[in-house]
Design a protein around this motif. Structure first.
Motif, PDB file in Angstrom:
ATOM      1  N   ASP A   1       5.623   2.631   8.317  1.00  0.00           N
ATOM      2  CA  ASP A   1       4.804   1.502   7.877  1.00  0.00           C
ATOM      3  C   ASP A   1       3.442   1.666   8.529  1.00  0.00           C
ATOM      4  O   ASP A   1       3.166   1.106   9.584  1.00  0.00           O
ATOM      5  CB  ASP A   1       5.434   0.169   8.260  1.00  0.00           C
TER       6      ASP A   1
ATOM      7  N   ARG B   1       2.751  13.601   2.572  1.00  0.00           N
ATOM      8  CA  ARG B   1       4.200  13.446   2.729  1.00  0.00           C
ATOM      9  C   ARG B   1       4.598  13.463   4.203  1.00  0.00           C
ATOM     10  O   ARG B   1       5.461  12.686   4.633  1.00  0.00           O
ATOM     11  CB  ARG B   1       4.940  14.521   1.935  1.00  0.00           C
TER      12      ARG B   1
ATOM     13  N   GLU C   1      -3.166   4.094   5.347  1.00  0.00           N
ATOM     14  CA  GLU C   1      -2.181   4.943   4.680  1.00  0.00           C
ATOM     15  C   GLU C   1      -2.890   5.984   3.819  1.00  0.00           C
ATOM     16  O   GLU C   1      -2.582   6.180   2.638  1.00  0.00           O
ATOM     17  CB  GLU C   1      -1.172   4.111   3.884  1.00  0.00           C
TER      18      GLU C   1
ATOM     19  N   GLU D   1       3.477  10.124   5.762  1.00  0.00           N
ATOM     20  CA  GLU D   1       4.348   9.051   5.278  1.00  0.00           C
ATOM     21  C   GLU D   1       5.669   9.040   6.052  1.00  0.00           C
ATOM     22  O   GLU D   1       6.193   7.974   6.385  1.00  0.00           O
ATOM     23  CB  GLU D   1       4.591   9.237   3.789  1.00  0.00           C
TER      24      GLU D   1
ATOM     25  N   MET E   1       0.849  -1.177   0.000  1.00  0.00           N
ATOM     26  CA  MET E   1       0.000   0.000   0.000  1.00  0.00           C
ATOM     27  C   MET E   1       0.893   1.238   0.000  1.00  0.00           C
ATOM     28  O   MET E   1       2.006   1.212   0.483  1.00  0.00           O
ATOM     29  CB  MET E   1      -0.917  -0.022   1.220  1.00  0.00           C
ATOM     30  N   SER E   2       0.398   2.304  -0.520  1.00  0.00           N
ATOM     31  CA  SER E   2       1.155   3.537  -0.616  1.00  0.00           C
ATOM     32  C   SER E   2       0.296   4.700  -0.113  1.00  0.00           C
ATOM     33  O   SER E   2      -0.905   4.754  -0.378  1.00  0.00           O
ATOM     34  CB  SER E   2       1.554   3.757  -2.074  1.00  0.00           C
ATOM     35  N   TRP E   3       0.916   5.624   0.579  1.00  0.00           N
ATOM     36  CA  TRP E   3       0.189   6.771   1.118  1.00  0.00           C
ATOM     37  C   TRP E   3      -0.421   7.619   0.011  1.00  0.00           C
ATOM     38  O   TRP E   3       0.190   7.828  -1.039  1.00  0.00           O
ATOM     39  CB  TRP E   3       1.131   7.651   1.943  1.00  0.00           C
TER      40      TRP E   3
END
Length: 86
Positions: free
Chosen positions: A46, A38, A76, A41, A1-3
């Motif tokens: 994590d 940002r 996230e 993150e 998964m990505s923010w």
């Protein structure tokens, strides 16, 4: 998964609808949302492993208004909940 960030419950509800937010305000909110992503993150390296109580709803100001947002580390995501124009 990505923010990432997103409108909750949806863009049409938060900035559209019968009385849509001015385009300049929407642009400012989306730029600020990118900054918040940002920062989150960096804070939650994590996010999916985060355990505990989140920060709760917060407010951010931009030149033409303000908005309410919620950071959910396990998702996230930074959720934009409400946008208010001045």
């Amino acid at each position: 998964m990505s923010w990432a960030w997103e409108y909750e419950p949806g863009e049409q509800y938060v900035v559209g609808g019968e009385n849509p937010a001015p385009e300049a305000l929407v642009t400012q909110v989306e730029e600020k949302a990118g900054e918040l992503v940002r920062a989150a993150e960096a804070r939650y390296l994590d996010g999916t492993a985060f355990q505990g109580v989140g920060e709760g709803t917060k407010m951010a100001t931009v030149a033409n208004g303000l908005f309410l947002y919620l950071v959910v580390p396990r998702h996230e995501r930074v959720y934009i909940l409400q946008v208010t124009a001045f």
